[in-house]
Structure formats: structure tokens, C-alpha cells
Design a protein around this motif. Sequence first.
Motif, PDB file in Angstrom:
ATOM      1  N   THR A 344     -17.083  59.741 -28.464  1.00 55.53           N
ATOM      2  CA  THR A 344     -17.318  60.583 -27.287  1.00 55.53           C
ATOM      3  C   THR A 344     -16.556  60.039 -26.078  1.00 55.53           C
ATOM      4  O   THR A 344     -17.054  60.049 -24.957  1.00 55.53           O
ATOM      5  CB  THR A 344     -18.823  60.653 -26.958  1.00 55.53           C
ATOM      6  N   VAL A 345     -15.335  59.559 -26.325  1.00 55.26           N
ATOM      7  CA  VAL A 345     -14.514  59.014 -25.245  1.00 55.26           C
ATOM      8  C   VAL A 345     -14.112  60.139 -24.292  1.00 55.26           C
ATOM      9  O   VAL A 345     -13.749  61.237 -24.721  1.00 55.26           O
ATOM     10  CB  VAL A 345     -13.260  58.334 -25.808  1.00 55.26           C
ATOM     11  N   GLU A 346     -14.197  59.871 -23.005  1.00 51.19           N
ATOM     12  CA  GLU A 346     -13.783  60.834 -21.998  1.00 51.19           C
ATOM     13  C   GLU A 346     -12.663  60.231 -21.143  1.00 51.19           C
ATOM     14  O   GLU A 346     -12.616  59.023 -20.933  1.00 51.19           O
ATOM     15  CB  GLU A 346     -14.960  61.210 -21.083  1.00 51.19           C
ATOM     16  N   ILE A 347     -11.778  61.105 -20.672  1.00 55.50           N
ATOM     17  CA  ILE A 347     -10.711  60.635 -19.794  1.00 55.50           C
ATOM     18  C   ILE A 347     -11.312  60.164 -18.476  1.00 55.50           C
ATOM     19  O   ILE A 347     -12.115  60.870 -17.870  1.00 55.50           O
ATOM     20  CB  ILE A 347      -9.679  61.755 -19.535  1.00 55.50           C
ATOM     21  N   ASN A 348     -10.943  58.967 -18.069  1.00 51.93           N
ATOM     22  CA  ASN A 348     -11.424  58.418 -16.804  1.00 51.93           C
ATOM     23  C   ASN A 348     -10.754  59.176 -15.660  1.00 51.93           C
ATOM     24  O   ASN A 348      -9.546  59.088 -15.451  1.00 51.93           O
ATOM     25  CB  ASN A 348     -11.093  56.926 -16.737  1.00 51.93           C
ATOM     26  N   LYS A 349     -11.535  59.952 -14.930  1.00 50.12           N
ATOM     27  CA  LYS A 349     -10.979  60.815 -13.875  1.00 50.12           C
ATOM     28  C   LYS A 349     -10.314  59.997 -12.770  1.00 50.12           C
ATOM     29  O   LYS A 349      -9.295  60.408 -12.210  1.00 50.12           O
ATOM     30  CB  LYS A 349     -12.081  61.708 -13.296  1.00 50.12           C
ATOM     31  N   ALA A 350     -10.896  58.845 -12.450  1.00 51.85           N
ATOM     32  CA  ALA A 350     -10.319  58.007 -11.397  1.00 51.85           C
ATOM     33  C   ALA A 350      -8.942  57.487 -11.816  1.00 51.85           C
ATOM     34  O   ALA A 350      -7.993  57.473 -11.018  1.00 51.85           O
ATOM     35  CB  ALA A 350     -11.252  56.843 -11.078  1.00 51.85           C
ATOM     36  N   ILE A 351      -8.822  57.061 -13.078  1.00 45.67           N
ATOM     37  CA  ILE A 351      -7.543  56.572 -13.583  1.00 45.67           C
ATOM     38  C   ILE A 351      -6.524  57.700 -13.636  1.00 45.67           C
ATOM     39  O   ILE A 351      -5.346  57.524 -13.294  1.00 45.67           O
ATOM     40  CB  ILE A 351      -7.719  55.947 -14.989  1.00 45.67           C
ATOM     41  N   ALA A 352      -6.985  58.895 -14.058  1.00 44.32           N
ATOM     42  CA  ALA A 352      -6.079  60.052 -14.121  1.00 44.32           C
ATOM     43  C   ALA A 352      -5.544  60.397 -12.731  1.00 44.32           C
ATOM     44  O   ALA A 352      -4.341  60.636 -12.548  1.00 44.32           O
ATOM     45  CB  ALA A 352      -6.802  61.248 -14.725  1.00 44.32           C
ATOM     46  N   ALA A 353      -6.451  60.412 -11.743  1.00 42.34           N
ATOM     47  CA  ALA A 353      -6.025  60.722 -10.367  1.00 42.34           C
ATOM     48  C   ALA A 353      -5.084  59.647  -9.833  1.00 42.34           C
ATOM     49  O   ALA A 353      -4.069  59.951  -9.187  1.00 42.34           O
ATOM     50  CB  ALA A 353      -7.258  60.845  -9.471  1.00 42.34           C
ATOM     51  N   ALA A 354      -5.413  58.391 -10.128  1.00 41.30           N
ATOM     52  CA  ALA A 354      -4.563  57.287  -9.667  1.00 41.30           C
ATOM     53  C   ALA A 354      -3.174  57.362 -10.305  1.00 41.30           C
ATOM     54  O   ALA A 354      -2.156  57.061  -9.659  1.00 41.30           O
ATOM     55  CB  ALA A 354      -5.216  55.952  -9.998  1.00 41.30           C
ATOM     56  N   ALA A 355      -3.122  57.786 -11.576  1.00 41.03           N
ATOM     57  CA  ALA A 355      -1.834  57.901 -12.266  1.00 41.03           C
ATOM     58  C   ALA A 355      -0.956  58.965 -11.604  1.00 41.03           C
ATOM     59  O   ALA A 355       0.254  58.766 -11.429  1.00 41.03           O
ATOM     60  CB  ALA A 355      -2.056  58.243 -13.739  1.00 41.03           C
ATOM     61  N   ILE A 356      -1.567  60.093 -11.220  1.00 40.86           N
ATOM     62  CA  ILE A 356      -0.797  61.157 -10.565  1.00 40.86           C
ATOM     63  C   ILE A 356      -0.303  60.702  -9.191  1.00 40.86           C
ATOM     64  O   ILE A 356       0.849  60.957  -8.810  1.00 40.86           O
ATOM     65  CB  ILE A 356      -1.648  62.439 -10.433  1.00 40.86           C
TER      66      ILE A 356
END
Length: 386
Positions: A344-356
Motif C-alpha cells: 500500500t505504498v503511496e507517493i510522498n506528496k511533499a517529495i513530489a512537490a519538492a521534485a517539481i
Amino acid sequence: MTGKIIKLSLKSIMNNKMRSFLTMLGIIIGVMAVVILVSITQGATNGITESISSMGSDSISAQITDEDVSLTIEQVEELSDNYLIESTAPIITASETIKKSSNTSSGSIKGVTEDYFDVMQAAIQSGRIIRSSDVDYSTKVAVIGTDVAMDLFDTWDAVGGTITIGDKIYTVVGVLEEEGSSFSGSDNSSVLIPITSAQRLVGSESITSFYAKSTSSDTVEMAVNYLENYLYQLTSSEDSYSVSNESDVLDTMDDVSSTMSLLLGGIAAISLVVGGIGIMNIMLVSVSERTKEIGIRKSIGAKRRHILTQFLCEACILSVLGGLIGLLFSWCVIYCYNYFAESTVEINKAIAAAAIVFCAVIGVGFGSYPAAKASKLQPIDALHTA
């Protein structure tokens, strides 16, 4: 003016679709590496943390590492006479073959008392637990985990069946709830037998490990100190025992998770930097190819800031668009991972935003030099070169 510059930038990118995609590939791979690695690492850590947390913050684990020192069942149980300790659960681990006809299981064998089920919150889905009378009379009964039940009986409906441990036959009197967890791991692959039966199985009455439950989460630290003092008096050496509780393990898990996330994120971020170099390279090529266009635009009134903004905008769009595509691919990979790994792994939203955001910074940073070079071209020189 800003809208026009963005439109011109998009038109330039679309005129060279394959080259633009290959330029973005480094950014796409970098974003995928950062998001996927960090998300899976944090997902795995969260799963372990939840299993440990389900035990409650009042659980304590103690182990004696000095081979010359051990406890008896009575000594461990007497520890609960202290007002800080609600109950204790001595344990003996045995290593024997577990069989049922031609089926075998690699489950671990644990000798326990009745208090084990309370201290470790080991729930029963069918049958009963190990009782004090089983311990008193060393009866040959067993409570098994769901994995062991499937290995030996091909079903969870195993109560009343018999299994062979070593050369002794044990009757299954209970099956644990699936995903039942203990402070030392999952009990799904465990076979629990009376501790006195385990003593006979291993040929020793020594107790070198036990679990304890403090009277409340507020007294757990004092309970840990009490047990440490007790074991220090017993062993006379701080290196001869270890005492830990759930909060210690959770703190360690948090530290490990943070370190691993930073390490993996840092390694993966190198791909983003490499992608940024690719963007700078292609923008320099673009400046050389579009020298005539720059000369014409400047000759009809375009200012230096307009040229600078356009090329910066192109670099930033390439980088951010690559980041967004990388996020889309990351979501697909995580979805497939969850499907096949039953996770049930979910994409870390904070990491995704930081990557963008990092992609935008890379676009601006690595696009600055080509943009500045383009903006400094003189109209007459640009037209002459063209």
C-alpha cells in the motif's frame, strides 16, 4: 507579453519533439528515481512502524546476553510484583522441525506462558490460548500462526489437528489472528507451546529473554530503568543485557528512515543535475541554431530582457514538463508495485512537490547561461552570423 513568450517557447519545443523529449529524459529519470525510491522506503518503514506501534507504548523487551547468567520462570514472574510492571512473559525459543504428515513448516517455536498473549497482544481467531494448567503439567498443546496453519494443514481451520515437533506430537488448540505481531516480529510463522514443554524440548530451564508490560505508558521509562537495574545487579555488566521498549524502536526507525530517505534522495537527485546539464547543452545548441531569429527580433525592437525571458522560459518548461512526466511514470510504477507486491505504498506528496520545484530551479539555473548568451547577441552580429 508573458503569455506570448510562453506561447513562443511551447512552439519552439513542439517544433523539435524528439529532441525535446530526449532532453527531458534525464529529468524524467531523475524524478522517477527520487519519488519511487523515497516513497517505497518510507512505505516499508511505515509498515514496520505500524506493526510495532500496534503493540502499544507500554511494551518492554529484555534479553540477557551473558551465557553464564539466566533466570527462572518464577524470577521473571516475580518482577510483576513491582508497581511499575503489570505483567511479564518469559520466553524460550526452540529450533526443531515442524511437520504434519509430509508437510513441513519453517515456523519458529516459542515456549510461552499464559501472560504472553496479554503482554504481546497476540489475538486468537479460533480455539484457545496456552493456559496456566498447560504450563503446570507441560501438556503437549500448541497455538499456531496462520502461515504455519497453511503450510501444514492448507487451511486456517487447524484446531484439533496434530503436529509433530521434533519427535513429539502436539495437539493444535488455537490459531492466531492473521498479521498478529509481537515486539520481536510477526507471530504468523510462530508455533507457541507451554514454556515448560519448551524447556524439555531444549533440555534447559534457563530463561534468557522475556517481555514485560508497564502499568501505563506514563511509567514505561521508570519500568525500563527498574528492569535495567535488576539485570545489572544480576549480571554486574551493562554489556550483558539489553532492555528496550517500543518508543526506542520507533525512534531508531525514524532515524533510519530519515537517513535512508536523504541518502536515496541525494543519490537520485544527481540524475536531475545531469538532466539539467542536458538542458543547458540543448539550449546552447538552440541559441546557435536560432541566431538569425534573435537578430531579427532584436532589430524590430525586442529588448534584451525579452530574449532572456524567452530562453529561460523554454528551459524551465522543458525541466518542469519532464518532472511532471516523471511523476506520471512514478505513479504507474508505484501502482504496479502495489499490485504485484500486495503493498500500500503511496507517493510522498511533499517529495513530489519538492521534485517539481527542484526541476524549476534546475531549468532556471542551467538555462541562465544560454539565455544570457542569446540576450547579449547584437542584431548586426546575429544577422551577419546567420
